[in-house]
Scaffold this active site. Sequence first.
Site, PDB file in Angstrom:
ATOM      1  CG  ASP A   1      -1.894  -0.876   1.233  1.00  0.00           C
ATOM      2  OD1 ASP A   1      -2.199  -1.753   0.359  1.00  0.00           O
ATOM      3  OD2 ASP A   1      -2.283  -1.361   2.307  1.00  0.00           O
TER       4      ASP A   1
HETATM    5  N1  LIG Z   1       1.899   1.338  10.495  1.00  0.00           N
HETATM    6  C1  LIG Z   1       0.647   1.586  10.912  1.00  0.00           C
HETATM    7  O1  LIG Z   1       0.775   2.171  12.044  1.00  0.00           O
HETATM    8  C2  LIG Z   1      -0.388   0.775  10.540  1.00  0.00           C
HETATM    9  C3  LIG Z   1      -1.403   0.294  11.333  1.00  0.00           C
HETATM   10  C4  LIG Z   1      -2.445  -0.411  10.881  1.00  0.00           C
HETATM   11  C5  LIG Z   1      -2.600  -0.299   9.420  1.00  0.00           C
HETATM   12  N2  LIG Z   1      -1.562   0.056   8.761  1.00  0.00           N
HETATM   13  C6  LIG Z   1      -1.737   0.044   7.116  1.00  0.00           C
HETATM   14  O2  LIG Z   1      -0.886  -1.163   6.651  1.00  0.00           O
HETATM   15  C7  LIG Z   1      -0.421  -0.784   5.552  1.00  0.00           C
HETATM   16  C8  LIG Z   1       1.135  -0.841   5.499  1.00  0.00           C
HETATM   17  O3  LIG Z   1       1.552  -1.036   4.010  1.00  0.00           O
HETATM   18  P1  LIG Z   1       2.617  -2.066   3.679  1.00  0.00           P
HETATM   19  O4  LIG Z   1       3.215  -1.464   2.440  1.00  0.00           O
HETATM   20  O5  LIG Z   1       3.857  -1.881   4.717  1.00  0.00           O
HETATM   21  O6  LIG Z   1       2.141  -3.270   3.904  1.00  0.00           O
HETATM   22  P2  LIG Z   1       0.703  -4.044   3.067  1.00  0.00           P
HETATM   23  O7  LIG Z   1       0.273  -2.907   2.207  1.00  0.00           O
HETATM   24  O8  LIG Z   1      -0.057  -4.470   3.986  1.00  0.00           O
HETATM   25  O9  LIG Z   1       1.496  -4.974   2.034  1.00  0.00           O
HETATM   26  C9  LIG Z   1       2.285  -5.990   2.634  1.00  0.00           C
HETATM   27  C10 LIG Z   1       2.699  -6.903   1.540  1.00  0.00           C
HETATM   28  O10 LIG Z   1       3.606  -7.813   1.930  1.00  0.00           O
HETATM   29  C11 LIG Z   1       3.430  -9.153   1.485  1.00  0.00           C
HETATM   30  N3  LIG Z   1       3.805 -10.291   2.164  1.00  0.00           N
HETATM   31  C12 LIG Z   1       3.277 -10.838   3.393  1.00  0.00           C
HETATM   32  N4  LIG Z   1       4.008 -11.751   3.662  1.00  0.00           N
HETATM   33  C13 LIG Z   1       5.128 -11.675   3.240  1.00  0.00           C
HETATM   34  C14 LIG Z   1       6.397 -12.652   3.302  1.00  0.00           C
HETATM   35  N5  LIG Z   1       6.486 -13.648   4.436  1.00  0.00           N
HETATM   36  N6  LIG Z   1       7.329 -12.323   2.432  1.00  0.00           N
HETATM   37  C15 LIG Z   1       7.094 -11.516   1.447  1.00  0.00           C
HETATM   38  N7  LIG Z   1       6.169 -10.571   1.282  1.00  0.00           N
HETATM   39  C16 LIG Z   1       5.228 -10.777   2.378  1.00  0.00           C
HETATM   40  C17 LIG Z   1       1.991  -9.268   1.076  1.00  0.00           C
HETATM   41  O11 LIG Z   1       1.946 -10.059  -0.268  1.00  0.00           O
HETATM   42  P3  LIG Z   1       1.749 -11.249  -0.524  1.00  0.00           P
HETATM   43  O12 LIG Z   1       0.496 -11.842   0.363  1.00  0.00           O
HETATM   44  O13 LIG Z   1       1.492 -11.558  -2.162  1.00  0.00           O
HETATM   45  O14 LIG Z   1       2.995 -11.807  -0.044  1.00  0.00           O
HETATM   46  C18 LIG Z   1       1.385  -7.797   1.245  1.00  0.00           C
HETATM   47  O15 LIG Z   1       0.790  -7.315  -0.283  1.00  0.00           O
HETATM   48  C19 LIG Z   1      -0.908   0.675   5.367  1.00  0.00           C
HETATM   49  O16 LIG Z   1      -2.296   0.308   4.366  1.00  0.00           O
HETATM   50  C20 LIG Z   1      -1.463   1.061   6.428  1.00  0.00           C
HETATM   51  O17 LIG Z   1      -2.333   2.084   6.322  1.00  0.00           O
HETATM   52  C21 LIG Z   1      -0.517   0.640   9.324  1.00  0.00           C
END
Ligand SMILES: NC(=O)c1ccc[n+]([C@@H]2O[C@H](COP(=O)([O-])OP(=O)(O)OC[C@H]3O[C@@H](n4cnc5c(N)ncnc54)[C@H](OP(=O)(O)O)[C@@H]3O)[C@@H](O)[C@H]2O)c1
Lengths: 488, 488, 103, 103
Positions: free
Chosen positions: B415
């Site tokens: 994301d």
């Molecule tokens: N930081 C905060 O405070 C917080 C709190 C709550 C929510 N959020 C939200 O979380 C999101 C964070 O974004 P992000 O880009 O860090 O994460 P993300 O958008 O959730 O994407 C994580 C990606 O990692 C891949 N993944 C999962 N396990 C894996 C593994 N073992 N090896 C390799 N890849 C793996 C997944 O794809 P696959 O399944 O294809 O592997 C997934 O698409 C944002 O939308 C944010 O708003 C953040």
Amino acid sequence: MGSSILSIIYLVGSVTFILGLKMLSKPDTARKGNLVAAAGMSLAILGTIFLYRVNDAPLHNYGWIFTGLTIGGVIGVLSAKKVKMTAMPEMVSMFNGMGGACAALISVVEFDHLIKLIKNLYAPVADDHLALQLLESSTSRGTVIIILLSLIIGAVSCAGSIIAWGKLTGKVKDFSFNGQHFLNLGVLTLIVGLSVWLVSIFGTSPGTGLIVFYIIFGLALFYGVLFVMPIGGADMPVVISLLNSFTGVAAACGGFLYSNPVMLTGGILVGSAGTILTILMCKAMNRSLKNVLIGSFGGGAAAAAGAGKEQGNYKEISLNDAAVVLAYANKVIIVPGYGLAVAQAQHACHELEKQLEEKGVEVKYAIHPVAGRMPGHMNVLLAEADVPYEKLLEMEDANAEFPTTDAVLILGANDVVNPAAKSDPASPIYGMPILEVENAKVVIVNKRSMKPGYAGIENDLFFQPKTSMLFGDAKKVLQELLSAIKEV
Amino acid sequence: MGSSILSIIYLVGSVTFILGLKMLSKPDTARKGNLVAAAGMSLAILGTIFLYRVNDAPLHNYGWIFTGLTIGGVIGVLSAKKVKMTAMPEMVSMFNGMGGACAALISVVEFDHLIKLIKNLYAPVADDHLALQLLESSTSRGTVIIILLSLIIGAVSCAGSIIAWGKLTGKVKDFSFNGQHFLNLGVLTLIVGLSVWLVSIFGTSPGTGLIVFYIIFGLALFYGVLFVMPIGGADMPVVISLLNSFTGVAAACGGFLYSNPVMLTGGILVGSAGTILTILMCKAMNRSLKNVLIGSFGGGAAAAAGAGKEQGNYKEISLNDAAVVLAYANKVIIVPGYGLAVAQAQHACHELEKQLEEKGVEVKYAIHPVAGRMPGHMNVLLAEADVPYEKLLEMEDANAEFPTTDAVLILGANDVVNPAAKSDPASPIYGMPILEVENAKVVIVNKRSMKPGYAGIENDLFFQPKTSMLFGDAKKVLQELLSAIKEV
Amino acid sequence: MEYILTFLHQHIDLIYIVILSVFLGIEVISRVPSVLHTPLMSGANAIHGVVIIGAIIVMGKAETDNYPALIIGFLAVILGTINVVGGFVVTDRMLEMFKGKKK
Amino acid sequence: MEYILTFLHQHIDLIYIVILSVFLGIEVISRVPSVLHTPLMSGANAIHGVVIIGAIIVMGKAETDNYPALIIGFLAVILGTINVVGGFVVTDRMLEMFKGKKK
Ligand SMILES: NC(=O)c1ccc[n+]([C@@H]2O[C@H](COP(=O)([O-])OP(=O)(O)OC[C@H]3O[C@@H](n4cnc5c(N)ncnc54)[C@H](OP(=O)(O)O)[C@@H]3O)[C@@H](O)[C@H]2O)c1
Ligand SMILES: NC(=O)c1ccc[n+]([C@@H]2O[C@H](COP(=O)([O-])OP(=O)(O)OC[C@H]3O[C@@H](n4cnc5c(N)ncnc54)[C@H](OP(=O)(O)O)[C@@H]3O)[C@@H](O)[C@H]2O)c1
């Protein structure tokens, strides 16, 4: 029931003060913030008049109270409406002095009241042992301390504000002598000493107490005068802000005295916000509060002014040449300063701007945050002449535009365009951000002579090849420039 | 004397809490702020133990108290020291639940105490009419209200925190059903209704009162579970922050109960600061609190995950090719995301970085503020692997560097690099600032599949010509990449 | 209505403290950068552990034979202490990670 | 020493209000831009006019024949009112100048 409602009213009042201050510190909400605080204040005042109870009895003397409110209200509105925009700091100072006086007068009445009570206790009719003990107890001593604090701070603030007002209107001249600081310190020590003595004796010898009380009152007024006297007139906005926070503390003492939370919070909020504001004001001028109060260059400016050593050569420009330069420029930025305010040339300046725009020149103003003698001075000044707000550039924006500017016209500004602030670590203004006019193609400076400005220091800018001087009173020069441009 | 000193101690405690929070909100002073607050807390606790007086008598049961403190202290230190960096949010949640439980238990004892008092009044021996009146008076009603508030809020916070902890550790699965919101509302209404009833009857029928009290307790615990259950696991940090501020309010109720100002200020400060913090957290993810609580996409993420429609073609890159691209680049920026944390690949990542640096490649990390599942998640993760702090670029700095970057390696982020946030107003993440990796020359994306991330949406980036996919678990892929690069 | 007014009036000082604290809580943290969200949450979490003081008072004034009160109070003291001690320690660990390497 | 402690203890609620207000005053205005320094000073000046409430109380409880108290109180009411009313009006005028033309 009544007093429960009054408690809530006071709470609402306090909240409006907090919100008001918060909103006042943001440009978009400032005006509304002022109204919010004013509404809370009205509520608190009305609530007090109608709902306050002394031993379950309502207040009386309504005639006196309403007459006083009406007189004060009318005077307040009239003077605030009539005052010229540029004379606002002295107006604020005057209002502040009145607040201080009000606090001091309250103390006078309350102390008198206390002394009467004590005298009654000594009278043979009433030898109420318990009440005597009560009077000697810590609570009543605390009361006297608070009454004294309110008296002293209120009186200093009142006298100081009047002197500050006098300096700003030119009625009082700067005045200092050797040993001034020792005299100040001596008077202050005397005040503190007498106060301590008074606290220890008032219960047993109320007669002497009353006399000492009035002596302290007098000394506090005197100290107020001494405190402000040696500080340079140009530093008055800072001093007023400081006295403002003093009055806040005095009001808070009143709040303690009557256990009145709205006075307490209102006073303390102003006390602490005012202190921070004072420090921020000093910071904006790149000085420390101590420096202002001891008057290291504020007071010495006039003296240093004559001492400006000649340094290189400057070149003058004739009125007609200046008119041509401006009329044929694509973009002109005007830098107003204290001199423009002194000459009351804001209207002439606006005329010039309109004339140039008619000729197809783009004209803007570069506003330095501490140009003039109070923060926002230039904004107020130009607003009075109806200069559109969009034409005013803040410092950062102006500095970004100078490189693409053909001509800069400096009207009575000096320190705020002094390159020494950037280049000379020994300079008293070193570190203050300035308007970097030397990035423009041509700089025309209007002032009456080669004398320095507020900081009392030489300005290298005037000796640079880009710069030409156009001597004369700002208003006169602008009017002549206007007719010259019409003829171009 | 003792209680005067205790008053001052409490005052000092409150001030340290204010200063502590203030310092905690600035990077340079954060750690010191935590210590300042801890010192104030210790002082307040010790002061209470030794100086608190109930009707002029000191506290007793010191044995119990110190045993409790010691047990709690040891458990607290051990669990806090042992927990893995990445498991900290669940730890905080657990601690928070304990605070809530503590508040609820205090209420239980105090209510019991009150009921006993009332029963005694009814007993024939003591028909102290005055005391009865007192009990029925507004003060005692106020007391019951406060006891109930503390009970309910504490219990909700406790149960909710435990569920949040369960979700973060994977022990509790997301669970929602139709009409969930109605059930929640119903339970809440029941709690409020019973509480109102209890307040009106407790004085006359203490027996029933006690039963109703325990029913309310049970319902509040149940409500806590219901409240957190439907919210997506990924939103737990926000929920924990909210429950945190709940516990603050419960603690403040305790402060009201004992007229204890340090509990009052500490609790309220946390209550209000916690609420603002919750809102800020939501803002950083470009969502509203309401949205999080009703679970508009947090809960639906898993469901939407499968629905990602194929869109254009993506290209894959082989391990060896990826190794070559990275090894021959001048500058590589690594973008870590949630996947890196899941795979616990931070150490492998640091190895890769060192290996590349040895080959003369400049390697940096681009840290998006909400990458991962809690704010600062990536900082904590990489710090654990000893990645030097200077290598971490904040979002703005990273975005300035992408245009001069040869290769971007995305490790389990999705994301935070989704261009839809900038281009597609219909996207749920529209408006969130993102890392603009598409400005670099080449983008390599490591994830396990084409499945979406937290927001449950397709990512255009993966289909751009610049981008190549490198599928597999982050840890495994990194290890293989490492050996491949060694051979280049 | 009147009942609420009276209650407020009687506790007006405490209510002032509450209102001022609410404002202060908001102002004090309103400019926290997002990396500090988690440690700040954790630090605040430790601070509300001040509820432990209530637990100590409960224990300390319970009659020595009132076992239900003693046991519940004892539990409350333990839980509260874990909240306080654990909270501060965990926050410190987080911040150590964050900043230790900056200087 | 003990005397001061007792005094503080007796007025601890008021002292809390004072301390919290001090912090709040600092926090609330600490990011004011310099153009607003003068209006803010002026607005704060009007707010400390709340001392008028003290003057009203002094007047309102003075015995109707205590002329010194009445006269001093009367003066205090007038001065306080000028502070309040003039302060708010002048601040409003300043802010009108500043912002009226922005929109
Ligand atoms: N930081 C905060 O405070 C917080 C709190 C709550 C929510 N959020 C939200 O979380 C999101 C964070 O974004 P992000 O880009 O860090 O994460 P993300 O958008 O959730 O994407 C994580 C990606 O990692 C891949 N993944 C999962 N396990 C894996 C593994 N073992 N090896 C390799 N890849 C793996 C997944 O794809 P696959 O399944 O294809 O592997 C997934 O698409 C944002 O939308 C944010 O708003 C953040
Ligand atoms: N804004 C604030 O809040 C505030 C408050 C206190 C102090 N200050 C200080 O005030 C200074 C402001 O800088 P500034 O550049 O605006 O002013 P300045 O440095 O004081 O210079 C003003 C110049 O105007 C000229 N001048 C005076 N009367 C004039 C007239 N009738 N016609 C034309 N020119 C005239 C003077 O030169 P001649 O005598 O040669 O004509 C003088 O050099 C800074 O040092 C600042 O720190 C500011």
